[in-house]
Design an enzyme around this catalytic site. Structure first.
Site, PDB file in Angstrom:
ATOM      1  CE1 TYR A  74      -4.047   1.845   0.202  1.00  0.00           C
ATOM      2  CE2 TYR A  74      -2.602   3.506   1.493  1.00  0.00           C
ATOM      3  CZ  TYR A  74      -3.926   3.155   0.770  1.00  0.00           C
ATOM      4  OH  TYR A  74      -4.803   4.198   0.789  1.00  0.00           O
ATOM      5  CG  ASP A 216      -1.322  18.398 -21.556  1.00  0.00           C
ATOM      6  OD1 ASP A 216      -1.005  17.061 -21.474  1.00  0.00           O
ATOM      7  OD2 ASP A 216      -2.485  18.446 -21.912  1.00  0.00           O
ATOM      8  CB  ALA A 218      -0.124  13.087 -23.653  1.00  0.00           C
ATOM      9  CE  LYS A 259      -3.783  10.003 -24.633  1.00  0.00           C
ATOM     10  NZ  LYS A 259      -3.888  11.448 -23.856  1.00  0.00           N
TER      11      LYS A 259
HETATM   12  C1  LIG Z   1      -4.947  12.278 -23.291  1.00  0.00           C
HETATM   13  C2  LIG Z   1      -4.733  13.623 -23.039  1.00  0.00           C
HETATM   14  C3  LIG Z   1      -4.937  14.156 -21.912  1.00  0.00           C
HETATM   15  C4  LIG Z   1      -5.725  13.496 -20.840  1.00  0.00           C
HETATM   16  O1  LIG Z   1      -5.062  12.323 -20.435  1.00  0.00           O
HETATM   17  P1  LIG Z   1      -6.167  10.883 -19.973  1.00  0.00           P
HETATM   18  O2  LIG Z   1      -5.338  10.060 -19.595  1.00  0.00           O
HETATM   19  O3  LIG Z   1      -6.932  10.478 -21.246  1.00  0.00           O
HETATM   20  O4  LIG Z   1      -6.863  11.391 -18.807  1.00  0.00           O
HETATM   21  C5  LIG Z   1      -4.438  15.418 -21.721  1.00  0.00           C
HETATM   22  N1  LIG Z   1      -3.649  16.188 -22.554  1.00  0.00           N
HETATM   23  C6  LIG Z   1      -3.223  15.514 -23.618  1.00  0.00           C
HETATM   24  C7  LIG Z   1      -2.445  16.512 -24.539  1.00  0.00           C
HETATM   25  C8  LIG Z   1      -3.724  14.454 -24.047  1.00  0.00           C
HETATM   26  O5  LIG Z   1      -3.545  13.856 -25.081  1.00  0.00           O
END
Ligand SMILES: *Cc1c(COP(=O)(O)O)cnc(C)c1O
Length: 465
Positions: A74, A216, A218, A259
């Protein structure tokens, strides 16, 4: 010396999954049941699923081996520390907070830093990011360069911020800005990259008012590869070095590891600020879980730690970006209107130009999407008026700036013959485009309506063969 022109998949197949193949009549029935919203179509009815590259990656043998090493304690699990080490190496950030996916990071961050009266600028906010900013009561504003809003213009870094416009706006509004977001690559703007130079300039502007910059991230690895390929002076660096610099120019990062983390689930929030990180952790415990697992199993954290390393492999990134460009070039040769140039994770059809006989209010992107499913069993995603528009009081639609149709390519999943099939299906729909009509929304929710809304064709029957 043999210098091959063919860029091969840098993997071979060890486990196979059958591909659903159905007659058109089965798909027509499914689409009717789904009220023309392909989010409501069961995946079992889809032959090639290009709805998203999110959580749809094939994991490697090393990732599956790591799954077995998962420590499910945990608190303070070994898996957390291997995850933390990888993310810290990559980002250089002091605080690493795991979350179950990207939007959980957004919800936590904007609950703390957003709120009534605040404004969050970005190059372009992704849909969940915008929704979470707005849910907190704040306003989400986009400052992407003008080229980024025109699908037909070629530009190496269409995800870049318009620095002049941002500066002028900040001079008047900086007091309302708690942070800025840079989406790499710019998903809603066509998977287009942001240059290192532009990240640097954005940071410089923000520093005048001490505004933190959040990535951001991803698709940080795909963005790093574009920088290596396209930005002056970057060709000799590794994708890892470039990615590390991208993160180090920022004060924090949100990541959907579904991603470029090669994960089927997962994400993180990385922050270089003790106080904010502390507040985020408190909220995390309330909504996601204890700070060393944040809504994930130990095995997920292990798999992500491996995935975040693998994604920076040059053979992989070369294959990844080239295979997206392969689909793009074939469609371009056929005259299909596309967002230019090819994105990293996806090819975007210009739905508005594709169905130029329709008004944007008749949802051309949605019409193309359902046609691709009906004819080819290909599931794609509308990124246009359905996703970003809104219904006015008089029942008409506020159109979004573009009506794109995204063919997102899952990582390491489909082969070249699958992509040849996709090209053939798009070409077929393009040939009979004049027969396609528009749609209207007959039911919708107040946020992120595209996931659940229902449609009705306007004066035509899409299901008729
Ligand atoms: C997918 C995505 C998100 C959100 O992520 P989730 O894992 O789907 O919640 C935020 N910003 C970008 C650029 C994304 O491609």
């Amino acid at each position: 010396m043999f210098q091959p022109k063919t860029i091969i998949e840098p993997f071979r197949v060890k486990v196979v999954e059958p591909l659903p193949q159905h007659p058109r009549s089965v798909r027509a029935e499914a689409l009717k049941d789904a009220r023309f919203n392909i989010f409501a179509v069961p995946a079992e009815k889809v032959t090639i699923d290009l709805m998203t590259d999110s959580g749809t990656s094939a994991m490697s043998q090393e990732q599956w081996a790591a799954v077995m090493r998962g420590d499910e304690s945990y608190a303070g699990a070994r898996s957390f520390f291997s995850f933390k080490k990888t993310v810290q190496d990559l980002t250089g950030m002091g605080h690493i907070i795991p979350v179950h996916q990207g939007r959980a990071a957004e919800k936590i961050l904007f609950s703390i830093m957003g709120g009534e009266g605040k404004v969050i600028p970005a190059n372009t906010h992704f849909d969940t990011t915008r929704a979470n900013v707005e849910f907190s009561g704040a306003e989400a504003l986009d400052f992407v360069i003008e080229e980024g809003l025109d699908p037909s213009i070629e530009h190496p870094f269409k995800g870049n911020v318009d620095i002049q416009k941002l500066t002028a706006w900040l001079e008047k509004n900086h007091e309302r800005v708690p942070l800025m977001v840079l989406t790499v690559t710019n998903n809603s703007g066509g998977g287009q990259p942001v240059s290192l130079e532009n990240i640097r300039q954005t940071r410089e502007v923000l520093q005048r008012w001490d505004i933190p910059l959040f990535l951001d991230s991803a698709r940080f690895a795909e963005n790093a590869w574009f920088i290596k390929m396209r930005e002056e002076g970057q060709a000799g660096r590794t994708p890892r070095e470039i990615a590390q610099e991208m993160f180090r120019l920022c004060d924090g990062a949100m990541m959907s590891a579904k991603k470029d983390g090669f994960g089927n689930i997962g994400g993180f929030l990385a922050i270089n600020h003790d106080e904010i990180a502390g507040e985020c952790r408190n909220l995390l415990i309330l909504t996601e879980g204890f700070p060393t697992y944040g809504g994930l199993a130990g095995r997920d954290l292990e798999a992500l730690a491996v995935g975040l390393e693998e994604v920076l492999d040059e053979h992989y990134l070369d294959y990844r970006i080239s295979s997206t460009a392969y689909v793009w070039h074939h469609l371009d040769r056929l005259g299909v209107p596309l967002l230019r140039p090819a994105g990293g994770h996806a090819v975007y059809l210009d739905g508005r130009a594709f169905l130029s006989h329709l008004d944007p209010a008749e949802l051309p992107g949605q019409a193309v999407s359902i046609a691709l499913f009906l004819e080819g069993g290909i599931r794609v995603c509308e990124i246009g008026t359905v996703m970003f528009g809104s219904t006015r009081e008089d029942g008409l639609q506020n159109a979004s700036p573009m009506d794109l149709v995204r063919l997102a390519i899952p990582r390491r999943v489909y082969t070249q013959s699958h992509m040849d099939y996709v090209v053939e299906a798009v070409a077929y729909v393009f040939d009979k485009r004049k027969e396609l009509g528009g749609l209207r929304i007959v039911e919708e929710s107040s946020a992120l309506r595209h996931f659940t809304c229902a449609f009705e064709p306007i004066g035509w029957d899409p299901l008729k063969a």
